[in-house]
Design an enzyme around this catalytic site. Structure first.
Site, PDB file in Angstrom:
ATOM      1  NE  ARG A   3       2.669  -5.334  11.740  1.00  0.00           N
ATOM      2  CZ  ARG A   3       3.636  -5.316   9.846  1.00  0.00           C
ATOM      3  NH1 ARG A   3       4.550  -5.201  10.656  1.00  0.00           N
ATOM      4  NH2 ARG A   3       4.127  -4.189   9.275  1.00  0.00           N
ATOM      5  NE  ARG A  10       7.454  -3.389   5.863  1.00  0.00           N
ATOM      6  CZ  ARG A  10       5.714  -3.240   6.122  1.00  0.00           C
ATOM      7  NH1 ARG A  10       5.087  -2.499   4.500  1.00  0.00           N
ATOM      8  NH2 ARG A  10       4.854  -3.414   6.883  1.00  0.00           N
ATOM      9  CE  LYS A  21      -1.773  -0.950   3.829  1.00  0.00           C
ATOM     10  NZ  LYS A  21      -0.877  -1.586   4.646  1.00  0.00           N
ATOM     11  NE  ARG A  26       6.725  -0.877   9.854  1.00  0.00           N
ATOM     12  CZ  ARG A  26       5.445  -0.883   9.591  1.00  0.00           C
ATOM     13  NH1 ARG A  26       5.097  -0.218   8.488  1.00  0.00           N
ATOM     14  NH2 ARG A  26       4.751  -1.503   9.865  1.00  0.00           N
ATOM     15  NE  ARG A  82      -3.423  -1.914  10.251  1.00  0.00           N
ATOM     16  CZ  ARG A  82      -2.567  -0.591   9.635  1.00  0.00           C
ATOM     17  NH1 ARG A  82      -2.475  -0.046   9.435  1.00  0.00           N
ATOM     18  NH2 ARG A  82      -1.501  -1.449  10.240  1.00  0.00           N
TER      19      ARG A  82
HETATM   20  P1  AMP Z   1       1.400   0.255   9.440  1.00  0.00           P
HETATM   21  O1  AMP Z   1       3.074   0.924   9.492  1.00  0.00           O
HETATM   22  O2  AMP Z   1       0.410   0.696   8.742  1.00  0.00           O
HETATM   23  O3  AMP Z   1       1.584  -1.204   9.680  1.00  0.00           O
HETATM   24  O4  AMP Z   1       1.059   0.051  11.088  1.00  0.00           O
HETATM   25  C1  AMP Z   1       1.909  -0.065  12.286  1.00  0.00           C
HETATM   26  C2  AMP Z   1       1.400  -0.571  13.182  1.00  0.00           C
HETATM   27  O5  AMP Z   1       0.752   0.678  13.695  1.00  0.00           O
HETATM   28  C3  AMP Z   1      -0.256  -0.983  13.242  1.00  0.00           C
HETATM   29  O6  AMP Z   1       0.469  -2.729  12.928  1.00  0.00           O
HETATM   30  C4  AMP Z   1      -1.056  -1.060  14.250  1.00  0.00           C
HETATM   31  O7  AMP Z   1       0.172  -1.105  15.638  1.00  0.00           O
HETATM   32  C5  AMP Z   1      -0.268   1.270  13.994  1.00  0.00           C
HETATM   33  N1  AMP Z   1      -1.501   1.467  13.480  1.00  0.00           N
HETATM   34  C6  AMP Z   1      -1.520   1.678  12.026  1.00  0.00           C
HETATM   35  N2  AMP Z   1      -2.379   2.649  11.676  1.00  0.00           N
HETATM   36  C7  AMP Z   1      -3.739   2.097  12.994  1.00  0.00           C
HETATM   37  C8  AMP Z   1      -4.596   2.523  12.724  1.00  0.00           C
HETATM   38  N3  AMP Z   1      -5.830   3.001  11.478  1.00  0.00           N
HETATM   39  N4  AMP Z   1      -5.888   2.129  13.686  1.00  0.00           N
HETATM   40  C9  AMP Z   1      -5.105   1.063  14.842  1.00  0.00           C
HETATM   41  N5  AMP Z   1      -3.805   1.315  15.197  1.00  0.00           N
HETATM   42  C10 AMP Z   1      -2.658   1.593  13.629  1.00  0.00           C
END
Ligand code: AMP
Length: 215
Positions: free
Chosen positions: A171, A127, A13, A160, A88
Site C-alpha cells: 500500500r 491500528r 487522514k 483491518r 488516489r
Molecule cells: P483506505 O481505507 O483509504 O486505506 O483504503 C483501503 C483500500 O481500499 C485501499 O488499499 C484500496 O485497495 C481501496 N481504495 C480506497 N480508496 C480507493 C480509491 N480512491 N481508489 C482505488 N482504491 C481505493
C-alpha cells in the site's frame, strides 16, 4: 467546504476527518470505508473490490468513480464534504474536477497530512478500530484502557485485514507511485495546504484548522 484529504496510509487522514466533522456537520466520505461496507455486504461491487484490497492494490477506477459519483449526489453533500482516500491517482483527480465543474462547483482545498515514512509502519500495524462505533486506537500510541475493547462504547476492536505487514508495504508503494503525484497536481492548482502529521492528534488538528483558515 469541499476538501480532499491527501496523505499516505497511516498518516491520520481519517482521524483528522472525524475531528473536522465534529466541528462542521458535513459528511466524511471515505472510499475505503465505502468499499469495506460493500465487501461486508457481499455486493457485486464488494466482490470485485475485495481481491484488490486484500493485495493492497487500488481498486479499478471503473468501480470507484461510479461509487463516488453516486455518493456525491446525495442530499447531505449539498453543503460540502471531506473526501478521505479519494482521489488516489491522477485519473480520479481529473474525473473529480470534471464532476465538480459540471455542477459549477470547485474544491476549497486539498490538505496533505505529511508523516515520515519510518513512522507509518508502526502506525498501521498498531491500528485497531471499533466494530461498533468506528473509534480508532493504536496499540503503541493510543491504546484502549482494556485490550481489544472500545473505551467509548465497549465494542470489540479489530485489525483491518490490509493492516498486516506484507500488505502495508504494498500500500505504501502504491501510494508513492500513484497518489503522491497528486500533491503536485493540487499544488499547481493553488489549493494545496500541507501540515506535518506528527505529534498529538489535537496539535495536528490545530495545524489543520489554521491551514484551512478555520477556528
Ligand atoms: P483506505 O481505507 O483509504 O486505506 O483504503 C483501503 C483500500 O481500499 C485501499 O488499499 C484500496 O485497495 C481501496 N481504495 C480506497 N480508496 C480507493 C480509491 N480512491 N481508489 C482505488 N482504491 C481505493
Amino acid at each position: 467546504m469541499r476538501i480532499v484529504l491527501l496523505g499516505a496510509p497511516g498518516a491520520g487522514k481519517g482521524t483528522q476527518a472525524k475531528k473536522l466533522i465534529e466541528k462542521y456537520p458535513i459528511p466524511q466520505i471515505s472510499t475505503g470505508d465505502l468499499l469495506r461496507a460493500a465487501v461486508a455486504a457481499g455486493t457485486a461491487l464488494g466482490k470485485e473490490a475485495k481481491s484488490y484490497m486484500d493485495k493492497g492494490e487500488l481498486v479499478p477506477d471503473s468501480v470507484v468513480l461510479g461509487m463516488v459519483e453516486e455518493r456525491l449526489k446525495q442530499d447531505d453533500c449539498k453543503e460540502g464534504y471531506i473526501l478521505d482516500g479519494f482521489p488516489r491517482n491522477t485519473k480520479q483527480a481529473e474525473t473529480l474536477d470534471k464532476m465538480l465543474a459540471s455542477l459549477n462547483m470547485s474544491l476549497s482545498a486539498a490538505l496533505s497530512v505529511d508523516v515520515p515514512f519510518e513512522d507509518l509502519m508502526k502506525r498501521l500495524t498498531g491500528r485497531r478500530t471499533c466494530k461498533a462505533c468506528g473509534q480508532m486506537y493504536n496499540v503503541y500510541f493510543n491504546a484502549p484502557k482494556k485490550d481489544n475493547v472500545c473505551d467509548k462504547c465497549g465494542g470489540e476492536l479489530f485489525q483491518r485485514g490490509d493492516d498486516k505487514e506484507e500488505t502495508i508495504k504494498k500500500r505504501l508503494d502504491v501510494y508513492n507511485a500513484q497518489t503522491a503525484p497528486l500533491i503536485d497536481y493540487y499544488g499547481k492548482k493553488g489549493i494545496l495546504k500541507a501540515v506535518a502529521g506528527t505529534g498529538g492528534i489535537d496539535d495536528i488538528f490545530g495545524k489543520v484548522c489554521s491551514a484551512l483558515g478555520i477556528n
